[in-house]
Design a protein around this motif. Structure first.
Motif, PDB file in Angstrom:
ATOM      1  N   GLY A 122     -43.101   2.804 -30.000  1.00  0.00           N
ATOM      2  CA  GLY A 122     -42.738   3.663 -28.884  1.00  0.00           C
ATOM      3  C   GLY A 122     -42.987   2.984 -27.556  1.00  0.00           C
ATOM      4  N   TRP A 123     -42.696   3.726 -26.495  1.00  0.00           N
ATOM      5  CA  TRP A 123     -42.759   3.184 -25.142  1.00  0.00           C
ATOM      6  C   TRP A 123     -44.100   3.541 -24.518  1.00  0.00           C
ATOM      7  N   TYR A 124     -44.775   2.511 -23.998  1.00  0.00           N
ATOM      8  CA  TYR A 124     -46.138   2.683 -23.495  1.00  0.00           C
ATOM      9  C   TYR A 124     -46.197   2.348 -22.013  1.00  0.00           C
ATOM     10  N   CYS A 125     -46.832   3.244 -21.237  1.00  0.00           N
ATOM     11  CA  CYS A 125     -47.069   3.015 -19.811  1.00  0.00           C
ATOM     12  C   CYS A 125     -48.543   2.693 -19.624  1.00  0.00           C
ATOM     13  N   THR A 126     -48.864   1.467 -19.267  1.00  0.00           N
ATOM     14  CA  THR A 126     -50.265   1.068 -19.119  1.00  0.00           C
ATOM     15  C   THR A 126     -50.957   1.787 -17.968  1.00  0.00           C
ATOM     16  N   PRO A 127     -50.361   1.898 -16.763  1.00  0.00           N
ATOM     17  CA  PRO A 127     -51.063   2.589 -15.681  1.00  0.00           C
ATOM     18  C   PRO A 127     -51.432   4.027 -16.021  1.00  0.00           C
ATOM     19  N   SER A 135     -36.682   9.830 -25.382  1.00  0.00           N
ATOM     20  CA  SER A 135     -36.011  10.988 -24.786  1.00  0.00           C
ATOM     21  C   SER A 135     -36.704  11.479 -23.525  1.00  0.00           C
ATOM     22  N   LYS A 136     -37.990  11.167 -23.385  1.00  0.00           N
ATOM     23  CA  LYS A 136     -38.742  11.626 -22.217  1.00  0.00           C
ATOM     24  C   LYS A 136     -38.625  10.657 -21.042  1.00  0.00           C
ATOM     25  N   LEU A 137     -38.171   9.424 -21.267  1.00  0.00           N
ATOM     26  CA  LEU A 137     -38.093   8.433 -20.194  1.00  0.00           C
ATOM     27  C   LEU A 137     -37.034   8.830 -19.167  1.00  0.00           C
ATOM     28  N   LYS A 141     -37.763   4.457 -17.601  1.00  0.00           N
ATOM     29  CA  LYS A 141     -39.077   4.231 -17.004  1.00  0.00           C
ATOM     30  C   LYS A 141     -39.998   5.422 -17.276  1.00  0.00           C
ATOM     31  N   CYS A 142     -41.284   5.228 -16.973  1.00  0.00           N
ATOM     32  CA  CYS A 142     -42.282   6.284 -17.161  1.00  0.00           C
ATOM     33  C   CYS A 142     -41.854   7.545 -16.417  1.00  0.00           C
ATOM     34  N   PRO A 143     -41.857   8.715 -17.070  1.00  0.00           N
ATOM     35  CA  PRO A 143     -41.390   9.939 -16.418  1.00  0.00           C
ATOM     36  C   PRO A 143     -42.403  10.578 -15.480  1.00  0.00           C
ATOM     37  N   ILE A 194     -44.162  22.487 -24.060  1.00  0.00           N
ATOM     38  CA  ILE A 194     -44.475  22.773 -25.465  1.00  0.00           C
ATOM     39  C   ILE A 194     -43.218  23.199 -26.210  1.00  0.00           C
ATOM     40  N   GLU A 195     -42.423  24.064 -25.583  1.00  0.00           N
ATOM     41  CA  GLU A 195     -41.213  24.569 -26.232  1.00  0.00           C
ATOM     42  C   GLU A 195     -40.188  23.460 -26.477  1.00  0.00           C
ATOM     43  N   SER A 196     -40.269  22.376 -25.703  1.00  0.00           N
ATOM     44  CA  SER A 196     -39.336  21.261 -25.920  1.00  0.00           C
ATOM     45  C   SER A 196     -39.682  20.478 -27.183  1.00  0.00           C
ATOM     46  N   GLY A 197     -40.864  20.756 -27.748  1.00  0.00           N
ATOM     47  CA  GLY A 197     -41.260  20.126 -29.006  1.00  0.00           C
ATOM     48  C   GLY A 197     -42.393  19.134 -28.833  1.00  0.00           C
ATOM     49  N   LEU A 198     -43.493  19.347 -29.557  1.00  0.00           N
ATOM     50  CA  LEU A 198     -44.627  18.430 -29.507  1.00  0.00           C
ATOM     51  C   LEU A 198     -44.517  17.413 -30.634  1.00  0.00           C
ATOM     52  N   GLU A 199     -44.769  16.173 -30.314  1.00  0.00           N
ATOM     53  CA  GLU A 199     -44.806  15.125 -31.324  1.00  0.00           C
ATOM     54  C   GLU A 199     -46.249  14.729 -31.580  1.00  0.00           C
TER      55      GLU A 199
END
Length: 643
Positions: A122-127, A135-137, A141-143, A194-199
């Motif tokens: 998956g996609w990781y944002c270090t800061p 799907s959240k990007l 980039k970090c959302p 939460i309603e958008s779905g938790l992974e």
């Protein structure tokens, strides 16, 4: 009643500043208020030290992570002391008392099937220390709206926590407890998330070693959010400590809006999995923004030295400004001009001026001895009614964690007291022999009003309390919350003094040069002495002149597939975009370099590395395991020559 309040634990990757102080000052005001109510208060703050960006920052300072954070943590403690923060405890996630609880909880969740091992991709944002699904990007980039940096694709063996298992249970809990997440805008935001779905949540890492080891699989360290959030109960001695039994669940957990998601979703689900009660209130406040609308943060370069501001204006003035300017559900705006304006208008003109001139008249007309009141008139009755309304309003506002509204209520009373001075005109009464009893009542009302002001402002500006008590020749036992709407508490015959101005007016022009220079001091660290590699043989100036060193602007960066060391950089030089492959991936995340100006050997012959043609070399300094790319502080165009 027991009352437990927490701040988030702060990243000690740089010195704290005014932009980070609001949360702790707000929590302190609530803690002090509840102590005045007679509650048994436990107030926790601390630092979150087990993070990958701590390691990278320490490396940049040529220090071990523990040595680096020890220095920064001292700066946090110094700032909290300077701001009169009354915390009962300061938890560090590198402490043994915390690590043991994290390992115990990790093992328990694993044994009951809520944690499982898998492979993460998956996609990781270090800061942000956060994994994101694609799907959240936002544009890749970090959302996080305060970040929006590039993310890197990671693939590693990890342990996962079953967040998805508890999604419906958490939604039901939020629905049944409408005050659990406040303010309302944050509650609605969390429900939508939460309603958008938790992974399921990645809760371990293997690509770095700094952190708490997974007890049954030590090649893994516990990932930051499972580790960090547990501090709220590890500090209390979970599961058997007396403080845990006495104070959990927390009454208020207060934090900035950017980390509400972790506290209102991940933390409650961890507690549900452990079958523990949830905190009563998770409160997410806004950010402090600069005048240009950007969040105050070190990375934006818009912070000022916190210690210098406190030295310049005083802790009480800083606290008052921070608490007054942050309205519920919105962001606050900070500038030194705004700060000085608040000091001069609210503290010097309204509060300080009333105290000063009122006591001056008691000294002038009654030799500093508080007279006995004779009979209240309509104006005194109005003040008494207002004090009762204000105390009730403050109680209600603080019950909602609305500190700005509480201060607005208090200033209603202060404004009315100033108007009372003008309406009663004691200087005129003093000239009339038949008005001396009326003057006694007015002067006594002045002193009682000052006592009530001291009570109402005590949680917000604790440094004022002893100063006012000194002026009234009383100890701090006079400051009792239940007497903030009672009159006749001061005994006639007590001697008072005018004293110095509580808040002298500020002329900001004397600080004009400093105001123009936003800086934040770094903690002083002892840098290790290292042995340098021997110098190479001398070359002629003609040999050096063969090198064409140019400024290059990094446009993009990404890891080279199937390598641990290589980054592929797209660099703009003189309007042309070049590809440069550099062996710095173990020292820099791709997003750390984007938009940086670096020094490039521009006339190096192209070479193929892992099938990629590299057209140059970026310069870096290294010693042992530490490497730092040479970057420019000032903006120069891509292609500018380095001489």
């Amino acid at each position: 009643m027991n009352y437990y309040i927490t701040t988030p634990i702060f990243y000690p990757n740089s010195s704290p500043h005014i932009g980070t102080a609001y949360t702790t000052v707000a929590a302190d005001a609530l803690a002090r208020y509840h102590r005045m109510l007679g509650d048994q208060v436990y107030f926790l703050t601390g630092t979150d030290e087990n993070a990958q960006k701590i390691v990278r920052t320490a490396e940049a300072h040529h220090l071990e992570p523990q040595t680096y954070v020890d220095g920064v943590v001292e700066r946090f403690k110094e700032l909290w002391k300077s701001l009169d923060i009354s915390n009962n405890d300061f938890i560090r996630t590198t402490e043994e008392r915390h690590g043991k609880v994290v390992q115990q909880i990790f093992a328990k969740l694993y044994e009951q099937g809520d944690i499982y091992k898998s492979e993460y991709s998956g996609w990781y944002c270090t800061p942000c220390e956060t994994f994101w699904t694609e799907s959240k990007l936002i544009d890749g980039k970090c959302p996080n709206p305060d970040c929006l940096r590039s993310v890197e694709l990671l693939k590693e063996e990890s342990y996962f926590f079953r967040l998805s298992k508890y999604q419906n249970a958490l939604l039901q809990y939020i629905e049944e407890h409408p005050d659990f997440i406040q303010p309302l805008s944050r509650r609605n935001e969390m429900i939508r998330f939460i309603e958008s779905g938790l992974e399921d949540l990645c809760v371990s890492r293997t690509t770095f070693k700094w952190g708490i080891k997974v007890p049954f699989d030590p090649k893994h360290v516990v990932y930051v959010w499972l580790d960090a959030l547990i501090n709220y109960i590890s500090a209390l001695g979970y599961p058997d400590g007396e403080n845990y039994k006495k104070y959990w669940p927390a009454n208020v957990q207060i934090m900035g809006k950017d980390i509400v998601r972790f506290h209102a979703i991940i933390w409650p689900i961890i507690l549900m999995a452990l079958d523990l009660p949830l905190p009563r209130l998770v409160y997410g406040h806004g950010w402090y923004l600069s005048k240009d609308g950007g969040k105050i943060s070190k990375s934006r370069g818009n912070v000022q030295d916190s210690f210098e501001l406190i030295k310049r204006y005083g802790s009480d003035a800083i606290r008052y400004f921070l608490l007054r300017e942050m309205q519920v559900g919105t962001d606050g705006t900070y500038s030194e001009d705004n700060l000085v304006e608040r000091i001069n208008s609210d503290l010097a003109n309204d509060f300080g001026n009333f105290v000063s001139r009122s006591l001056a008249m008691v000294v002038k007309y009654r030799g500093g001895v508080v007279p006995r009141p004779v009979q209240d008139g309509p104006l005194e009755m109005e003040l008494k009614t207002l004090s009762s309304e204000v105390k009730k309003g403050v109680d209600e506002s603080l019950g909602r964690c609305d500190l700005a509204s509480a201060l607005e209520q208090i200033w209603r009373f202060i404004a009315r007291c100033n108007k009372y001075v003008d309406e009663t005109a004691p200087w005129s009464l003093a000239k009339q022999e038949d008005q001396q009893e009326r003057l006694d009542t007015v002067l006594y009302t002045f002193v009682e009003s000052i006592r009530i002001m001291a009570i109402l402002t005590a949680p917000f500006m604790p440094g004022i309390t002893p100063r006012i008590c000194s002026l009234l020749s009383s100890d701090e036992q006079l400051i009792r919350w239940e007497e903030a709407d009672q009159w006749g508490i001061i005994n006639p015959g007590v001697s008072v003094q005018k004293g110095e101005q509580l808040f002298p007016r500020i002329d900001i022009s004397q600080y004009a040069e400093e105001v123009a220079k936003p800086v934040e001091s770094e903690p002083k660290q002892e840098t290790k002495q290292v042995e340098l590699e021997p110098m190479k043989e001398e070359i002629s100036i003609e040999d050096f002149a063969k090198l064409d060193l140019r400024v290059g602007k990094v446009l993009s960066a990404e890891k080279v597939a199937k390598t641990d060391k290589l980054l592929k950089l797209e660099i703009e030089i003189s309007g042309q975009v070049r590809t440069v492959v550099s062996g710095i991936a173990q020292h820099y995340a791709p997003e750390d370099l984007i938009n940086k100006s670096v020094v490039v050997v521009a006339n190096l012959k192209p070479a193929k590395l892992r099938g990629i043609t590299s057209q140059g070399m970026i310069l870096a300094a290294s010693q042992g395991d530490v490497l730092e790319v040479l970057t420019l502080d000032k903006e120069l165009p891509g292609g500018a020559q380095v001489k």
